[in-house]
Design a protein around this motif. Structure first.
Motif, PDB file in Angstrom:
ATOM      1  N   ASN A 190       0.803  -1.228   0.000  1.00  0.00           N
ATOM      2  CA  ASN A 190       0.000   0.000   0.000  1.00  0.00           C
ATOM      3  C   ASN A 190       0.832   1.273   0.000  1.00  0.00           C
ATOM      4  O   ASN A 190       0.298   2.358  -0.189  1.00  0.00           O
ATOM      5  N   LYS A 191       2.149   1.154   0.202  1.00  0.00           N
ATOM      6  CA  LYS A 191       3.042   2.300   0.013  1.00  0.00           C
ATOM      7  C   LYS A 191       3.206   2.610  -1.477  1.00  0.00           C
ATOM      8  O   LYS A 191       3.502   3.738  -1.858  1.00  0.00           O
ATOM      9  N   SER A 194      -2.436   2.055  -4.211  1.00  0.00           N
ATOM     10  CA  SER A 194      -3.524   2.449  -3.305  1.00  0.00           C
ATOM     11  C   SER A 194      -4.632   1.406  -3.216  1.00  0.00           C
ATOM     12  O   SER A 194      -5.414   1.399  -2.270  1.00  0.00           O
ATOM     13  N   LYS A 195      -4.711   0.504  -4.188  1.00  0.00           N
ATOM     14  CA  LYS A 195      -5.819  -0.454  -4.190  1.00  0.00           C
ATOM     15  C   LYS A 195      -5.577  -1.612  -3.217  1.00  0.00           C
ATOM     16  O   LYS A 195      -4.458  -1.838  -2.753  1.00  0.00           O
TER      17      LYS A 195
END
Length: 324
Positions: A190-191, A194-195
């Motif tokens: 997630n860095k 975004s999904k």
């Protein structure tokens, strides 16, 4: 080029810094066309210069072993001189001296403990020495979490990056440790994206069976991830083909959010992750960016055999990992 037949190493460059077997080995490389650069101490030079017999102050032994080589005089302990020779400005760098690998590792961990560094990059020392220092309680780098290693794999054959964990740190993790490895992987993913990631927990089958313990553990890890409401689509067990091939999943009538479209592969043991990543590197020309995550600062632990692109990509992955 016809010259490659007679001098197959002519496009290679080799540095020679040893006084014992090194000159003889690099002499053979030079005979086959390699460009060999011999580095000698600025005061006395190569020790072989001192051995008789001599002709016009030149040692026959020295000439025999170093014919066809280029020679420069350089003190590798004088950082400023070396930096100047290669065109690097190090005036703004803080360089700490260490007498051995252990002291070097301890110094790096102490700097991270004091918030003076945000990334540790392993240089010419053993990974286990660095990680032993990292695990020391006085440095407070663990933050109550389990460390794990993750690969960010890219190759022209894939439409998107593939994350593989853990292929370098946890040898045979228990179920609770696999769950922490999964959490670390999702956090790192997630860095970058975004999904919600799709996580496949690998085994040799898509059905949990007693004769294959990793399949039973995969099912338990999936159930725990659902119970803890981890922000990811998680399914296991899945065989490798069912995890990454939509066609294979369709033929076997496996229908879930992960099958055929996994972003993260959670492997059952280190051997699986290590082999899978290296198969991709050597058979698919993949670029492998690997870092240790889960602690206060990420650790870049490149292999000596890694390519320059892989090492650079690993450093970039670590920079991403420290993003807020």
């Amino acid at each position: 080029d016809h010259r490659d037949l007679h001098y197959p190493l002519r496009r290679q460059r080799q540095m020679c810094i040893r006084d014992s077997s090194g000159p003889y080995c690099t002499m053979m490389l030079a005979d086959h066309g390699a460009e060999v650069i011999k580095i000698e101490h600025p005061e006395n030079g190569d020790l072989s210069r001192l051995g008789p017999p001599f002709t016009k102050n030149f040692s026959h032994y020295y000439v025999q072993q170093n014919i066809g080589k280029k020679c420069i005089s350089l003190d590798l302990n004088k950082k400023e001189i070396v930096a100047k020779d290669i065109g690097l400005n190090i005036e703004d760098y803080n360089i700490l001296e260490a007498d051995n690998e252990e002291q070097s590792a301890l110094a790096a961990c102490q700097l991270s403990n004091e918030n003076k560094t945000r990334i540790i990059i392993k240089g010419n020392l053993h990974t286990d020495i660095l990680m032993r220092s990292y695990l020391k309680k006085e440095f407070n780098l663990l933050e109550g979490k389990r460390l794990s290693h993750i690969w960010h794999m890219t190759t022209p054959q894939l439409k998107k990056p593939l994350f593989i964990t853990d292929g370098a740190l946890n040898v045979l993790p228990r179920i609770d440790i696999k769950l922490q490895i999964l959490k670390n992987a999702v956090h790192f993913y997630n860095k970058l994206v975004s999904k919600k990631p799709r996580v496949a927990i690998l085994s040799g089958t898509e059905d949990p069976i007693d004769s294959m313990p990793s399949s039973i553990e995969a099912k338990k890890v999936m159930d725990l991830s659902l119970k803890e409401e981890i922000n990811a689509f998680v399914h296991g067990p899945l065989a490798f083909d069912n995890a990454i091939s939509e066609e294979a999943a369709k033929i076997k009538k496996i229908e879930n959010e992960v099958a055929g479209n996994a972003d993260i592969l959670l492997v059952p043991n280190l051997e699986t992750g290590n082999s899978l990543s290296k198969i991709m590197v050597y058979f698919m020309n993949a670029c492998a960016a690997g870092i240790v995550i889960g602690g206060k600062v990420p650790v870049v632990v490149p292999s000596r055999a890694d390519s320059k692109n892989s090492k650079l990509a690993s450093i970039m992955a670590a920079i991403v990992a420290v993003k807020n």
